[in-house]
Design a protein around this motif. Structure first.
Motif, PDB file in Angstrom:
ATOM      1  N   SER A 150       3.810   9.881  -5.186  1.00  0.00           N
ATOM      2  CA  SER A 150       3.392   9.913  -6.600  1.00  0.00           C
ATOM      3  C   SER A 150       4.870  10.011  -7.078  1.00  0.00           C
ATOM      4  N   ASP A 151       5.836  10.536  -6.461  1.00  0.00           N
ATOM      5  CA  ASP A 151       7.284  10.658  -7.038  1.00  0.00           C
ATOM      6  C   ASP A 151       7.873   9.509  -7.567  1.00  0.00           C
ATOM      7  N   GLU A 152       8.166   9.117  -8.904  1.00  0.00           N
ATOM      8  CA  GLU A 152       8.534   8.082  -9.665  1.00  0.00           C
ATOM      9  C   GLU A 152       9.764   7.304  -9.026  1.00  0.00           C
ATOM     10  N   GLU A 153      10.744   8.109  -8.551  1.00  0.00           N
ATOM     11  CA  GLU A 153      11.887   7.549  -8.111  1.00  0.00           C
ATOM     12  C   GLU A 153      11.642   6.756  -6.787  1.00  0.00           C
ATOM     13  N   LYS A 154      10.874   7.723  -5.944  1.00  0.00           N
ATOM     14  CA  LYS A 154      10.639   7.105  -4.696  1.00  0.00           C
ATOM     15  C   LYS A 154       9.535   5.967  -4.780  1.00  0.00           C
ATOM     16  N   LYS A 155       8.692   6.097  -5.638  1.00  0.00           N
ATOM     17  CA  LYS A 155       7.817   4.802  -6.093  1.00  0.00           C
ATOM     18  C   LYS A 155       8.706   3.512  -6.254  1.00  0.00           C
ATOM     19  N   ALA A 156       9.825   3.720  -7.235  1.00  0.00           N
ATOM     20  CA  ALA A 156      10.558   2.543  -7.539  1.00  0.00           C
ATOM     21  C   ALA A 156      11.177   1.808  -6.430  1.00  0.00           C
ATOM     22  N   ILE A 157      11.663   2.800  -5.478  1.00  0.00           N
ATOM     23  CA  ILE A 157      12.324   2.155  -4.584  1.00  0.00           C
ATOM     24  C   ILE A 157      11.384   1.396  -3.390  1.00  0.00           C
ATOM     25  N   LEU A 158      10.308   2.059  -3.283  1.00  0.00           N
ATOM     26  CA  LEU A 158       9.376   1.384  -2.572  1.00  0.00           C
ATOM     27  C   LEU A 158       8.650   0.039  -2.951  1.00  0.00           C
ATOM     28  N   LYS A 159       8.296   0.036  -4.314  1.00  0.00           N
ATOM     29  CA  LYS A 159       8.105  -1.223  -5.243  1.00  0.00           C
ATOM     30  C   LYS A 159       9.239  -2.390  -4.915  1.00  0.00           C
ATOM     31  N   LYS A 160      10.466  -1.888  -4.762  1.00  0.00           N
ATOM     32  CA  LYS A 160      11.555  -2.973  -4.798  1.00  0.00           C
ATOM     33  C   LYS A 160      11.451  -3.472  -3.415  1.00  0.00           C
ATOM     34  N   GLU A 161      11.260  -2.519  -2.261  1.00  0.00           N
ATOM     35  CA  GLU A 161      11.162  -2.851  -0.914  1.00  0.00           C
ATOM     36  C   GLU A 161       9.724  -3.764  -0.726  1.00  0.00           C
TER      37      GLU A 161
ATOM     38  N   SER B 174       0.796  -1.221   0.061  1.00  0.00           N
ATOM     39  CA  SER B 174      -0.037  -0.008  -0.129  1.00  0.00           C
ATOM     40  C   SER B 174       0.904   1.321  -0.273  1.00  0.00           C
ATOM     41  N   ALA B 175       2.036   0.981   0.559  1.00  0.00           N
ATOM     42  CA  ALA B 175       3.025   2.434   0.726  1.00  0.00           C
ATOM     43  C   ALA B 175       3.460   2.844  -0.625  1.00  0.00           C
ATOM     44  N   VAL B 176       3.351   1.851  -1.474  1.00  0.00           N
ATOM     45  CA  VAL B 176       3.697   2.545  -2.942  1.00  0.00           C
ATOM     46  C   VAL B 176       2.782   3.301  -3.530  1.00  0.00           C
ATOM     47  N   PHE B 177       1.509   3.181  -3.370  1.00  0.00           N
ATOM     48  CA  PHE B 177       0.297   3.977  -3.704  1.00  0.00           C
ATOM     49  C   PHE B 177       0.166   5.233  -3.263  1.00  0.00           C
ATOM     50  N   ARG B 178       0.816   5.380  -2.193  1.00  0.00           N
ATOM     51  CA  ARG B 178       0.634   6.733  -1.242  1.00  0.00           C
ATOM     52  C   ARG B 178       1.615   7.692  -1.892  1.00  0.00           C
TER      53      ARG B 178
END
Lengths: 204, 205
Positions: free
Chosen positions: A111-122, A105-109
């Motif tokens: 919007s910054d693409e770079e941050k999103k990519a990091i959270l997606k990997k996590e 769920s953290a990924v969806f909260r």
């Protein structure tokens, strides 16, 4: 038999868990989906806990996805055969809903693409780690509980297929063969297959 | 009678709800409170979900604090008598441990002081202006969530706010809620819980 009304978005997501349970029990219910004709904004102020899904049972409304699903599972003999089995199922559900979903769920909260990519990997790494733990909880031949199919299997199937899939790197189930059997067992269930063939086709 | 062993750290944290339920039911269990160290790390690593509390019943280990507490609640007759009442208590407890605690827990681990301060304000605002209202709506009995009387939902709300929220945020979440204030006072005054509060180990959290 109580009159059931399930309120959720027009999608699978969290609501699909209860829909699978209704399908397995071949239990009639009103499958109410918010959209242009029925606005969630109009229901949100009075919705229990202000969230969806919520379940109306003979006119009274109840919230909290896992709680609703547990109620239905018990009503449909999919809750587990003993208090110890129910404790085990509850552990599986909480692992998925809290340990795994929290990172997803953290990924969806964000919007910054770079941050999103990091959270997606996590989220991916975290999910793989917990799949390893869930693998050890499979006590039946192809079900979490020794006594057979239960909502624990459905919660896992719903997470893997409806909540996680398509949005994250696919998880290879070969390191967790028991989990693969759980997924396959649910996917091959006649009532689940029938529901999947009839349900509205939605992106998520 | 099965042998129950609850494994947690030395504090209250997420282990205390089950301890309170055992106390309210006068049900015996072994309260294993582990020091940080190799033994604790080993137990946690080998446990079902890699975290405490863990619950051993006749030699078999079970995890997840709410799942454990629900089992204990059933054993001490505090789960609710009907399936609808049980659904109600499940929703309240999940709201506390998932929606509220889940939102607030990250604050505890935030290292950046400025960010932490902002998160604390947001957390307090959420609790006072949203969560408290939602919980108030669930009270159906005389100082109990269920009309039928005391349940683990009452204990969970009391435990979370009394033992975790107030010491951490250093303020009473129920300041603006006479209903929940009375609810807390009622739970704290139950003889078996009062005794537990007076005799339990004193820890920060």
């Amino acid at each position: 038999m109580p009159h059931y009304k399930l309120y959720y978005a027009n999608g699978r997501g969290f609501g699909e868990l209860s829909r699978y349970l209704f399908a397995l029990a071949q239990q009639d219910y009103e499958d109410i989906r918010f959209g242009d004709d029925l606005k969630w904004e109009d229901f949100k102020p009075s919705a229990p806990y202000g969230r969806m899904p919520f379940l109306e049972i003979d006119g009274e409304r109840f919230g909290q996805n896992a709680s609703i699903a547990r109620y239905l599972a018990n009503a449909f003999n999919l809750g587990g055969a003993t208090d110890l089995e129910k404790l085990k199922a509850d552990g599986v559900i909480d692992c998925i809903q809290k340990d795994i979903l929290s990172k997803v769920s953290a990924v969806f909260r964000v919007s910054d693409e770079e941050k999103k990519a990091i959270l997606k990997k996590e989220a991916y790494d975290n999910t793989v780690e917990f799949y390893g733990k869930l693998e050890e909880q499979v006590s039946g031949e192809n079900t979490f509980l020794k006594s057979g199919l239960s909502w624990a299997d459905i919660v896992f199937y719903n997470f893997h297929t409806d909540l996680y899939a398509d949005r994250f790197d696919a998880i290879d189930l070969s390191p967790t063969p028991k989990l693969k059997k759980v997924i396959d067992n649910v996917a091959q269930n006649e009532h689940i297959k029938n529901w999947i063939s009839k349900r509205p086709v939605t992106q998520f | 009678m099965p042998e129950y062993k609850l494994y947690y750290g030395k504090g209250k944290g997420y282990g205390e709800l089950s301890r309170m339920l055992f106390a309210l039911g006068e049900l015996e269990f072994t309260d294993v409170r582990m020091e940080d160290g190799d033994e604790k790390t080993k137990l946690i690593n080998n446990s079902p979900y890699g975290a405490n509390p863990n619950f051993e019943i006749d030699g078999v280990m079970y995890g997840k604090n709410v799942a454990i507490a629900r089992y204990v609640a059933k054993k001490v007759d505090l789960y609710g008598k009907t399936d609808i009442d049980q659904l109600k208590t499940d929703a309240i407890v999940d709201y506390v441990y998932q929606d509220i605690a889940g939102k607030l827990l990250s604050i505890y681990f935030e290292k950046d002081e400025e960010k932490k301060a902002k998160l604390i304000e947001e957390g307090k605002d959420f609790v006072k202006n949203t969560a408290v209202g939602k919980l108030e709506k669930q009270i159906e009995g005389e100082n109990t969530f269920l009309a039928s009387g005391l349940s683990w939902a009452d204990v969970a709300v009391f435990n979370f706010f009394h033992d975790l929220y107030t010491p951490f945020f250093k303020e009473d979440a129920f300041e603006g809620s006479p209903i929940l204030k009375k609810h807390s006072e009622h739970v704290a005054s139950l003889p078996l819980l009062k005794k537990h509060l007076e005799t339990r180990a004193v820890t920060e959290f």
